[in-house]
Write a protein that holds these residues in place. Structure first.
Motif, PDB file in Angstrom:
ATOM      1  N   SER A 225     -41.391 -16.412-102.388  1.00 11.56           N
ATOM      2  CA  SER A 225     -41.266 -16.892-103.718  1.00 11.56           C
ATOM      3  C   SER A 225     -40.711 -18.500-103.793  1.00 11.56           C
ATOM      4  CB  SER A 225     -40.389 -15.990-104.404  1.00 11.56           C
ATOM      5  OG  SER A 225     -38.854 -16.057-103.968  1.00 11.56           O
ATOM      6  N   LEU A 229     -43.918 -19.696-106.219  1.00  8.42           N
ATOM      7  CA  LEU A 229     -43.509 -19.324-107.552  1.00  8.42           C
ATOM      8  C   LEU A 229     -44.007 -20.594-108.819  1.00  8.42           C
ATOM      9  CD1 LEU A 229     -41.762 -17.940-109.932  1.00  8.42           C
ATOM     10  CD2 LEU A 229     -39.926 -19.485-109.368  1.00  8.42           C
ATOM     11  N   GLN A 230     -43.771 -21.665-108.249  1.00 11.77           N
ATOM     12  CA  GLN A 230     -44.316 -22.779-109.131  1.00 11.77           C
ATOM     13  C   GLN A 230     -45.994 -22.830-109.074  1.00 11.77           C
ATOM     14  OE1 GLN A 230     -42.251 -24.483-111.065  1.00 11.77           O
ATOM     15  NE2 GLN A 230     -40.574 -23.166-110.045  1.00 11.77           N
ATOM     16  N   LEU A 233     -46.693 -19.816-111.508  1.00 13.50           N
ATOM     17  CA  LEU A 233     -46.440 -20.354-113.108  1.00 13.50           C
ATOM     18  C   LEU A 233     -47.360 -21.434-113.546  1.00 13.50           C
ATOM     19  CD1 LEU A 233     -42.417 -20.517-112.742  1.00 13.50           C
ATOM     20  CD2 LEU A 233     -43.869 -18.841-113.957  1.00 13.50           C
ATOM     21  N   GLN A 250     -38.169 -14.359-113.218  1.00 11.70           N
ATOM     22  CA  GLN A 250     -39.078 -15.515-113.371  1.00 11.70           C
ATOM     23  C   GLN A 250     -40.587 -14.993-113.918  1.00 11.70           C
ATOM     24  OE1 GLN A 250     -37.276 -15.181-110.817  1.00 11.70           O
ATOM     25  NE2 GLN A 250     -36.215 -17.178-110.013  1.00 11.70           N
ATOM     26  N   ASP A 306     -34.008 -20.948-110.006  1.00  7.12           N
ATOM     27  CA  ASP A 306     -34.950 -21.651-110.579  1.00  7.12           C
ATOM     28  C   ASP A 306     -36.150 -22.064-109.514  1.00  7.12           C
ATOM     29  OD1 ASP A 306     -33.615 -21.727-113.075  1.00  7.12           O
ATOM     30  OD2 ASP A 306     -33.279 -23.824-113.079  1.00  7.12           O
ATOM     31  N   GLY A 308     -36.993 -19.881-107.195  1.00  5.89           N
ATOM     32  CA  GLY A 308     -37.344 -18.649-106.840  1.00  5.89           C
ATOM     33  C   GLY A 308     -36.688 -17.830-105.925  1.00  5.89           C
TER      34      GLY A 308
END
Length: 342
Positions: A225, A229-230, A233, A250, A306, A308
């Motif tokens: 993650s 993650l980014q 997203l 998230q 934030d 992840g």
């Protein structure tokens, strides 16, 4: 008889209260001085900046974690905490360096779990002993593996991936961030639990693997993650499932593997701090207390989340037990897959 002689001697010697008081005052003064010295000695640590040696390059997951930890830890210790990168050989170079360093708490090892739980099965011989060369200080974070895919892949969830893989002759190819990593082991565990075939395409790290996933060179892969993650997203990758007991805050719409019908596949790469084995217990205890305070502080905890990650600070004793559990879980699978790195 000895008792009578003692009594006789006691009766014939004058009672010297003034002398006893002098002796008592002198012993009390020595004891008080020793008591005063002990805390001062304990407070001399650290005597200079503390170095955390990381076995991977700058910008990698372990490096990011240690640099986020360093500032707050330095404030609590009263001296700067410096992150020093010594990349190479799956963290072995850094591990060996720290294991041979002075056991004074001035040189620490910032590492992922591989140095303690995977390398022992992946290499026939190591220049350090994961069980005897280190004092386990504290875990810091863990980050679940997410099964991700290219946005145009012909499946949109984990069940769809499983069904697709079962139809493909020889199964599917997947992007693996490295041989014998938690990432590869997670996919091997998943395919066994779900009953499909898969073969790894090995990359030198999660970054290169993710780039080929984004470009569509490969359709699916297990990525932690911290890295994924980014990109999820931002719509550059789609998440099929998270290999964790519960959904990520998230990514509330991404199911767990268990929710998709595949149980017992929770996989968390983790990051921790250790010290040379002979480091005094008082120093280990202080470091553990300070690290846990930093990791659970609102500012640092939010920063990790934030990014992840999940704050994951243990006591030193819990850390030691956790390593044994991880070894018992992963060594049999590594041996069964016959994965060797030497």
């Amino acid at each position: 008889m000895p008792a009578r002689n003692c009594s006789a001697n006691a009766r014939t010697q004058p009672f010297n209260l003034r002398g006893i008081m002098r002796i008592t005052r002198r012993h009390f003064a020595i004891g008080t001085a020793a008591t005063a010295i002990a805390p001062a000695w304990a407070q001399t640590y650290p005597s200079k900046p503390v170095t955390v040696v990381v076995g991977y390059g700058a910008g990698g997951g372990v490096d990011v974690v240690m640099r986020n930890l360093a500032s707050g830890l330095g404030q609590r210790l009263g001296h700067p905490v410096i992150v020093e990168n010594r990349p190479g050989a799956s963290g072995i170079l850094a591990a060996s360096y720290v294991a041979k360093s002075a056991a004074d708490g001035q040189t620490l090892f910032g590492t992922d779990g591989g140095a303690f739980t995977l390398n022992g099965a992946l290499f026939s011989k190591l220049p350090y002993d994961p069980n005897t060369d280190f004092a386990f200080v504290s875990t810091v974070i863990r980050a679940p593996i997410i099964i991700v895919a290219h946005p145009q892949a012909p499946f949109s969830d984990l069940r769809g991936l499983v069904d697709y893989a079962k139809r493909e002759p020889g199964g599917i190819a997947y992007a693996s961030p490295g041989t014998g990593t938690y990432h590869q082991l997670s996919m091997e565990l998943l395919r066994r639990r779900a009953g499909f075939e898969a073969r790894p395409i090995q990359y030198r790290g999660a970054g290169p693997a993710m780039q080929d996933l984004i470009s569509g060179q490969v359709q699916v892969g297990p990525i932690d993650s911290i890295v994924a993650l980014q990109q999820i997203l931002g719509g550059k990758l789609k998440a099929l499932a998270v290999l964790a007991p519960k959904r990520m805050a998230q990514l509330p719409n991404v199911v767990t593997a268990a929710e998709a019908g595949v149980s017992d596949v929770e996989v968390f790469p983790w990051v921790a701090v250790a010290a040379p084995r002979a480091t005094p217990g008082s120093i280990v205890s202080r470091l553990n207390s300070d690290i846990r305070a930093v990791v659970t502080s609102p500012e640092v905890s939010k920063r990790f989340i934030d990014l992840g990650m999940e704050p994951f600070a243990m006591t030193a004793e819990q850390f030691g037990s956790f390593v044994k559990q991880e070894v018992a879980r992963w060594h049999p699978l590594i041996k069964e897959l016959n994965i060797r790195l030497d």
